[in-house]
Design a protein around this motif. Sequence first.
Motif, PDB file in Angstrom:
ATOM      1  N   PHE A 292     -34.496 -14.823  11.369  1.00 56.53           N
ATOM      2  CA  PHE A 292     -33.975 -15.127  10.030  1.00 56.53           C
ATOM      3  C   PHE A 292     -35.089 -15.270   8.998  1.00 56.53           C
ATOM      4  O   PHE A 292     -34.813 -15.552   7.824  1.00 56.53           O
ATOM      5  CB  PHE A 292     -33.145 -16.414  10.061  1.00 56.53           C
ATOM      6  N   HIS A 293     -36.345 -15.094   9.425  1.00 55.88           N
ATOM      7  CA  HIS A 293     -37.475 -15.318   8.526  1.00 55.88           C
ATOM      8  C   HIS A 293     -37.402 -14.435   7.277  1.00 55.88           C
ATOM      9  O   HIS A 293     -37.497 -14.911   6.144  1.00 55.88           O
ATOM     10  CB  HIS A 293     -38.783 -15.074   9.284  1.00 55.88           C
ATOM     11  N   ALA A 294     -37.209 -13.137   7.487  1.00 56.26           N
ATOM     12  CA  ALA A 294     -37.188 -12.207   6.349  1.00 56.26           C
ATOM     13  C   ALA A 294     -36.058 -12.527   5.380  1.00 56.26           C
ATOM     14  O   ALA A 294     -36.228 -12.473   4.160  1.00 56.26           O
ATOM     15  CB  ALA A 294     -37.055 -10.767   6.860  1.00 56.26           C
ATOM     16  N   ALA A 295     -34.892 -12.903   5.928  1.00 52.09           N
ATOM     17  CA  ALA A 295     -33.737 -13.201   5.073  1.00 52.09           C
ATOM     18  C   ALA A 295     -33.977 -14.461   4.238  1.00 52.09           C
ATOM     19  O   ALA A 295     -33.645 -14.508   3.052  1.00 52.09           O
ATOM     20  CB  ALA A 295     -32.490 -13.361   5.938  1.00 52.09           C
ATOM     21  N   VAL A 296     -34.567 -15.493   4.867  1.00 51.80           N
ATOM     22  CA  VAL A 296     -34.838 -16.752   4.154  1.00 51.80           C
ATOM     23  C   VAL A 296     -35.856 -16.514   3.034  1.00 51.80           C
ATOM     24  O   VAL A 296     -35.664 -16.949   1.893  1.00 51.80           O
ATOM     25  CB  VAL A 296     -35.347 -17.841   5.137  1.00 51.80           C
ATOM     26  N   LEU A 297     -36.939 -15.803   3.348  1.00 53.65           N
ATOM     27  CA  LEU A 297     -37.964 -15.528   2.330  1.00 53.65           C
ATOM     28  C   LEU A 297     -37.410 -14.648   1.210  1.00 53.65           C
ATOM     29  O   LEU A 297     -37.723 -14.840   0.028  1.00 53.65           O
ATOM     30  CB  LEU A 297     -39.175 -14.863   2.975  1.00 53.65           C
ATOM     31  N   SER A 298     -36.563 -13.680   1.560  1.00 55.41           N
ATOM     32  CA  SER A 298     -35.973 -12.813   0.528  1.00 55.41           C
ATOM     33  C   SER A 298     -35.086 -13.618  -0.403  1.00 55.41           C
ATOM     34  O   SER A 298     -35.083 -13.392  -1.623  1.00 55.41           O
ATOM     35  CB  SER A 298     -35.156 -11.694   1.186  1.00 55.41           C
ATOM     36  N   ARG A 299     -34.329 -14.564   0.149  1.00 54.44           N
ATOM     37  CA  ARG A 299     -33.463 -15.415  -0.684  1.00 54.44           C
ATOM     38  C   ARG A 299     -34.301 -16.227  -1.683  1.00 54.44           C
ATOM     39  O   ARG A 299     -33.974 -16.314  -2.872  1.00 54.44           O
ATOM     40  CB  ARG A 299     -32.637 -16.342   0.212  1.00 54.44           C
ATOM     41  N   ILE A 300     -35.420 -16.799  -1.186  1.00 53.00           N
ATOM     42  CA  ILE A 300     -36.292 -17.585  -2.074  1.00 53.00           C
ATOM     43  C   ILE A 300     -36.887 -16.680  -3.152  1.00 53.00           C
ATOM     44  O   ILE A 300     -36.979 -17.061  -4.324  1.00 53.00           O
ATOM     45  CB  ILE A 300     -37.401 -18.284  -1.252  1.00 53.00           C
ATOM     46  N   LYS A 301     -37.272 -15.443  -2.773  1.00 60.22           N
ATOM     47  CA  LYS A 301     -37.833 -14.506  -3.753  1.00 60.22           C
ATOM     48  C   LYS A 301     -36.801 -14.093  -4.800  1.00 60.22           C
ATOM     49  O   LYS A 301     -37.120 -13.983  -5.996  1.00 60.22           O
ATOM     50  CB  LYS A 301     -38.361 -13.260  -3.041  1.00 60.22           C
ATOM     51  N   VAL A 302     -35.567 -13.847  -4.371  1.00 59.88           N
ATOM     52  CA  VAL A 302     -34.503 -13.467  -5.311  1.00 59.88           C
ATOM     53  C   VAL A 302     -34.271 -14.591  -6.321  1.00 59.88           C
ATOM     54  O   VAL A 302     -34.145 -14.359  -7.532  1.00 59.88           O
ATOM     55  CB  VAL A 302     -33.201 -13.131  -4.555  1.00 59.88           C
ATOM     56  N   MET A 303     -34.239 -15.843  -5.841  1.00 60.89           N
ATOM     57  CA  MET A 303     -34.046 -16.982  -6.740  1.00 60.89           C
ATOM     58  C   MET A 303     -35.191 -17.072  -7.750  1.00 60.89           C
ATOM     59  O   MET A 303     -34.995 -17.474  -8.901  1.00 60.89           O
ATOM     60  CB  MET A 303     -33.952 -18.280  -5.937  1.00 60.89           C
ATOM     61  N   SER A 304     -36.413 -16.702  -7.306  1.00 63.89           N
ATOM     62  CA  SER A 304     -37.600 -16.834  -8.161  1.00 63.89           C
ATOM     63  C   SER A 304     -37.897 -15.572  -8.941  1.00 63.89           C
ATOM     64  O   SER A 304     -38.937 -15.501  -9.612  1.00 63.89           O
ATOM     65  CB  SER A 304     -38.813 -17.188  -7.299  1.00 63.89           C
ATOM     66  N   GLU A 305     -37.030 -14.544  -8.809  1.00 62.20           N
ATOM     67  CA  GLU A 305     -37.212 -13.259  -9.478  1.00 62.20           C
ATOM     68  C   GLU A 305     -38.551 -12.609  -9.112  1.00 62.20           C
ATOM     69  O   GLU A 305     -39.285 -12.116  -9.961  1.00 62.20           O
ATOM     70  CB  GLU A 305     -37.088 -13.416 -10.995  1.00 62.20           C
ATOM     71  N   LEU A 306     -38.880 -12.620  -7.811  1.00 63.96           N
ATOM     72  CA  LEU A 306     -40.090 -11.987  -7.301  1.00 63.96           C
ATOM     73  C   LEU A 306     -39.742 -10.667  -6.613  1.00 63.96           C
ATOM     74  O   LEU A 306     -38.575 -10.377  -6.357  1.00 63.96           O
ATOM     75  CB  LEU A 306     -40.805 -12.927  -6.319  1.00 63.96           C
ATOM     76  N   ASP A 307     -40.761  -9.902  -6.271  1.00 63.03           N
ATOM     77  CA  ASP A 307     -40.582  -8.592  -5.638  1.00 63.03           C
ATOM     78  C   ASP A 307     -40.335  -8.783  -4.143  1.00 63.03           C
ATOM     79  O   ASP A 307     -41.243  -9.167  -3.399  1.00 63.03           O
ATOM     80  CB  ASP A 307     -41.838  -7.746  -5.877  1.00 63.03           C
ATOM     81  N   ILE A 308     -39.106  -8.507  -3.682  1.00 60.66           N
ATOM     82  CA  ILE A 308     -38.791  -8.741  -2.262  1.00 60.66           C
ATOM     83  C   ILE A 308     -39.425  -7.678  -1.369  1.00 60.66           C
ATOM     84  O   ILE A 308     -39.558  -7.891  -0.162  1.00 60.66           O
ATOM     85  CB  ILE A 308     -37.263  -8.804  -2.014  1.00 60.66           C
ATOM     86  N   ALA A 309     -39.840  -6.558  -1.936  1.00 62.73           N
ATOM     87  CA  ALA A 309     -40.449  -5.499  -1.128  1.00 62.73           C
ATOM     88  C   ALA A 309     -41.937  -5.762  -0.875  1.00 62.73           C
ATOM     89  O   ALA A 309     -42.503  -5.248   0.079  1.00 62.73           O
ATOM     90  CB  ALA A 309     -40.269  -4.150  -1.817  1.00 62.73           C
ATOM     91  N   GLU A 310     -42.553  -6.574  -1.724  1.00 62.26           N
ATOM     92  CA  GLU A 310     -43.987  -6.845  -1.591  1.00 62.26           C
ATOM     93  C   GLU A 310     -44.217  -7.984  -0.602  1.00 62.26           C
ATOM     94  O   GLU A 310     -43.768  -9.100  -0.827  1.00 62.26           O
ATOM     95  CB  GLU A 310     -44.583  -7.214  -2.965  1.00 62.26           C
ATOM     96  N   LYS A 311     -44.899  -7.690   0.503  1.00 62.00           N
ATOM     97  CA  LYS A 311     -45.115  -8.700   1.536  1.00 62.00           C
ATOM     98  C   LYS A 311     -46.590  -8.898   1.865  1.00 62.00           C
ATOM     99  O   LYS A 311     -46.933  -9.636   2.781  1.00 62.00           O
ATOM    100  CB  LYS A 311     -44.376  -8.305   2.819  1.00 62.00           C
ATOM    101  N   ARG A 312     -47.491  -8.211   1.124  1.00 62.43           N
ATOM    102  CA  ARG A 312     -48.904  -8.235   1.506  1.00 62.43           C
ATOM    103  C   ARG A 312     -49.791  -9.026   0.550  1.00 62.43           C
ATOM    104  O   ARG A 312     -50.946  -9.305   0.878  1.00 62.43           O
ATOM    105  CB  ARG A 312     -49.439  -6.808   1.607  1.00 62.43           C
TER     106      ARG A 312
END
Length: 547
Positions: free
Chosen positions: A207-227
């Motif tokens: 569930f790691h990717a889903a949890v981090l993506s949710r936090i990024k969506v709330m913060s209006e960050l780039d969910i594709a950028e992971k590096r």
Amino acid sequence: MTDTVPRTPEASQPREGTAPNQAAEEQRARALAERYRLEYVDMAQFYVDQDMFRSIPVDLMLRYGFVPCRRDGDTLVIVVSDPTDVPGLDELSLLLGTPIAITVGTPSAIESILKKSEGSQRVLDEATERFELQLLREDEDGGESLTVERLTSDISPVIRLVDSMIYTAIQRRASDIHVETQEDAVHVKYRIDGVLRAAMRPIDKQFHAAVLSRIKVMSELDIAEKRVPQDGRFKLRMPGKSIDFRVSIMPSVHGEDAVIRILDKESISEQFRELRLDVLGFPERELRRLRKYIAEPYGMVLVTGPTGSGKTTTLYAALSEIQTPEDKIITIEDPVEYQLKGITQIPINEKKGLTFARGLRSILRHDPDKIMVGEIRDTETAQIAIQSALTGHLVFTTVHANNVVDVLGRFLNMGVEEYQFVSALNCVLAQRLVRTICPECKRPIDVSPRDLDESGLDPALASRCTFYAGAGCIECGGTGYRGRTAICELLDLSDRIRELILARRPTSEIRNAARTEGMQFLRESAVECAMRGVTTLREINKVTFVE
């Protein structure tokens, strides 16, 4: 129990948003207990058996509004606020599969214990299903347009998990939420009173990717950028208030980590509703001296300490004390952490080009009397702030340094002119926060002479002084600490100290001169705090150096 009392608003729990009159509530509970010949339980002295809490489904406690008290043989003794609800109590006995005996307590105390119970973590998802979070997004003009996300039964479990994680952090007075990715699981921790504590059981790595993506969506960050690291922010509306959150996403070996800083502007703490220097915990002598300097007509008041040491809170408390309708007070901060009425507060926006230096120049054209600069990070900001203090403004600011003497070297290394800096400076305050012993489970303890010797104290204090510690209770989550207080050292810029700084004398010489003039150092303030029974030796050794 055939004789029943009709339910009235007075006999039920207080309505949400109203402050219950505790004395009247206790009087009603005592009257109910006396009428039905039941025992009244004073919840202020109530000790919760955590093992018993874990053995009873928390959803039953929340639904029927009771707290388990003790076991008398096979009978479970419980505390309720309404002993007249006979059908409900019979149903509860059937569901628990055990006979129950009734005692009476106040509704607000029972509700408070249930909220604070660690066992309530098990039903967080259910509790937050009825809780509506409203995500506020900032538009290009800086205004707020509202989008409402309703927590319904068909909503994604990941969204519900993240929302309940945030909601619980606010309930438990956390300042930060840490989402840490390990090799096999994701760990969620809360920073409460400056210390990290596990928030819930580890989450499966899938569930790691889903949890981090949710936090990024709330913060209006780039969910594709992971590096690469990303920084963002979001705002949530809760009943009666809105809360800001700052988000930092950082790539690690096992995946991305997230830290969410909670900025509850409108109610940082019940204690700070009336934000004054008194409530911060400074010793009386230092408090008198600090009040003298913040009342000066011009100059610079400098507060120093590491991140999270309460510098901004101290400056806000100082501004609150000196604020009058006759003065124009402007602050520039990154971000605005508290909202103060009657004060113009400007948030830094580096993406739009609003830095501390640029904002400070504009502030000086806005005819202020007193200025607060959230932090001095560079030479340009330092020079403008010093110039402002020399031209008739009272400037409050902070800088990162370990103690009052290190601050002097920090400024001089920025390339600031020594004479101007020394002339502008009124005082330097260095501070730290130490956790205070929980008042509910505070008790005297035996401290060995060896422990005192390792703390740099006279071993003879073991027989002359009583030290205290917290045993751990539901109020403090078993830690023995609840809340924090400040320890400090305050340097007066006397003529002798100014001469030593201008002569670029060693810091050890400046410290010795300050000591001869009566300055109390951080370690001495911490030891005094422990000897007064406010905190523990272990805590002061963690926060200050043993001399």
